[in-house]
Design a protein around this motif. Structure first.
Motif, PDB file in Angstrom:
ATOM      1  N   TRP A 184      35.218  46.072  32.352  1.00 40.32           N
ATOM      2  CA  TRP A 184      35.315  44.663  31.954  1.00 40.32           C
ATOM      3  C   TRP A 184      34.121  44.244  31.113  1.00 40.32           C
ATOM      4  N   ALA A 192      40.322  42.941  24.138  1.00 44.19           N
ATOM      5  CA  ALA A 192      41.128  42.412  25.237  1.00 44.19           C
ATOM      6  C   ALA A 192      42.372  41.733  24.706  1.00 44.19           C
ATOM      7  N   PHE A 226      46.389  48.004  31.864  1.00 47.07           N
ATOM      8  CA  PHE A 226      46.425  46.826  31.005  1.00 47.07           C
ATOM      9  C   PHE A 226      47.348  45.759  31.575  1.00 47.07           C
ATOM     10  N   TRP A 229      45.631  44.280  34.827  1.00 46.72           N
ATOM     11  CA  TRP A 229      44.291  43.701  34.744  1.00 46.72           C
ATOM     12  C   TRP A 229      44.080  42.842  33.506  1.00 46.72           C
ATOM     13  N   TYR A 230      44.459  43.365  32.328  1.00 50.15           N
ATOM     14  CA  TYR A 230      44.107  42.674  31.089  1.00 50.15           C
ATOM     15  C   TYR A 230      45.180  41.701  30.605  1.00 50.15           C
ATOM     16  N   GLN A 233      44.945  38.217  31.946  1.00 46.40           N
ATOM     17  CA  GLN A 233      43.810  37.404  31.528  1.00 46.40           C
ATOM     18  C   GLN A 233      44.248  36.269  30.596  1.00 46.40           C
TER      19      GLN A 233
END
Length: 255
Positions: A184, A192, A226, A229-230, A233
Motif C-alpha cells: 500500500w 491505484a 486488486f 483490496w484496491y 478503494q
C-alpha cells in the motif's frame, strides 16, 4: 493492442453517455474521479507506446515501412490539446473552481473524441499491416512489453505474486499479510487508479471471449488482490464503469 484500445473506447463511451444525468454532489465527485482514471490510463498507455513500443518497432521494420513511430506521435498530437482541456476542466470541477455541467463536459469530449477514436483504430491497422514485415520480431516486442509490465508491477510491489507457482500459494498467503502494508505504501495514486480502471472496463466477452477470462493477464490471484483490496478503494467511481470487476458488461447506471 486491440484489447487496451477497446478498454479506452469503452471508458470514454461510459463517460460520454452518463455525464448529463448527474445531480448529487457524491455522484458528481465519484464521476469526476472516474474521468481522471480514464485520462491517466490513456496517457500512461501512450507514454509507453512512445517511449518503448514504437521506437523498438521502428528499429525493426524494413526501410519501406519506416516512419511508424513518427506517424504514431503525430496522431497523438492531434488530440492532446483537447485532452488537455478535458483534464483542466475536470481538475477545476474537482477543486470547486467551476460548477459541474454535463453538457459542457460532453462538448469538450466531442472536440477530441473523433481524432482519438480514429487514432486507436488506425494504430491497430498499422500493426496488422506490418505482419508480413520480416524484420519485425513480434516475440521480442511482446517480451519487451512484458518486461515493462513487470517494471510497473515492481513499482507497486506485486511482481513477487506474478512469478509464483501453485505450490507457493500457502507461503504467499502469509507473505501477503506481512507485506500488505508495504504494498500500500509503495502504490501511488496513479497506479491505484489505472489497474482497477482496466479491470472494470475489460470486456471479457469481446470478440466472443477469445482473449481469455481476464485482462490485464495477471495470474488469477493477483487479480483477486486488486478486486479485494484496491478496487474497493474507489468503489464509488467504478459504478460508472462499463463492466463489473470480473469483466462482464453491465448496464450504465446513469445512461
Amino acid at each position: 493492442m486491440a484489447l487496451i484500445h477497446n478498454i479506452l473506447i469503452r471508458g470514454l463511451n461510459s463517460i460520454y453517455n452518463q455525464c448529463l444525468n448527474l445531480s448529487s454532489p457524491q455522484d458528481i465527485s465519484d464521476f469526476l474521479t472516474y474521468c481522471t482514471c480514464w485520462s491517466l490510463t490513456l496517457r500512461s498507455h501512450h507514454r509507453t507506446e512512445e517511449s518503448v513500443y514504437f521506437p523498438l518497432l521502428e528499429s525493426m521494420v524494413r526501410s519501406e515501412n519506416k516512419g511508424v513511430a513518427e506517424k504514431n506521435h503525430e496522431e497523438h498530437e492531434r488530440f492532446l490539446e483537447g485532452l488537455g482541456r478535458f483534464d483542466e476542466w475536470i481538475g477545476e470541477a474537482q477543486k470547486g473552481e467551476r460548477e459541474y455541467d454535463g453538457g459542457e463536459l460532453r462538448r469538450l469530449i466531442e472536440r477530441f473524441a473523433r481524432e482519438l477514436e480514429e487514432h486507436l483504430r488506425s494504430e491497430v491497422e498499422v500493426l496488422l499491416g506490418l505482419e508480413r514485415d520480416e524484420g519485425v520480431d513480434w516475440e521480442v516486442l511482446g517480451k519487451t512489453m512484458a518486461r515493462e509490465s513487470k517494471r510497473v508491477a515492481d513499482r507497486v510491489g506485486l511482481s513477487m505474486f506474478s512469478n509464483a507457482s501453485f505450490f507457493c500459494l500457502i507461503s504467499l498467503s502469509v507473505c501477503f499479510i506481512m507485506t500488505l502494508r508495504n504494498i500500500w505504501l509503495n502504490l501511488t495514486m496513479i497506479q491505484a487508479r489505472e489497474v482497477p480502471f482496466l479491470i472494470v472496463n475489460a470486456d471479457v466477452t469481446y470478440e466472443g471471449g477469445i482473449h481469455g477470462p481476464r485482462f490485464p493477464p495477471f495470474p488469477w490471484f493477483v487479480g483477486q488482490i486488486f478486486r479485494w483490496w484496491y478496487v474497493p478503494q474507489l468503489k464509488g467511481a467504478w459504478r460508472f464503469a462499463s463492466c463489473d470487476d470480473y469483466g462482464m458488461p453491465k448496464e450504465l447506471p446513469f445512461a
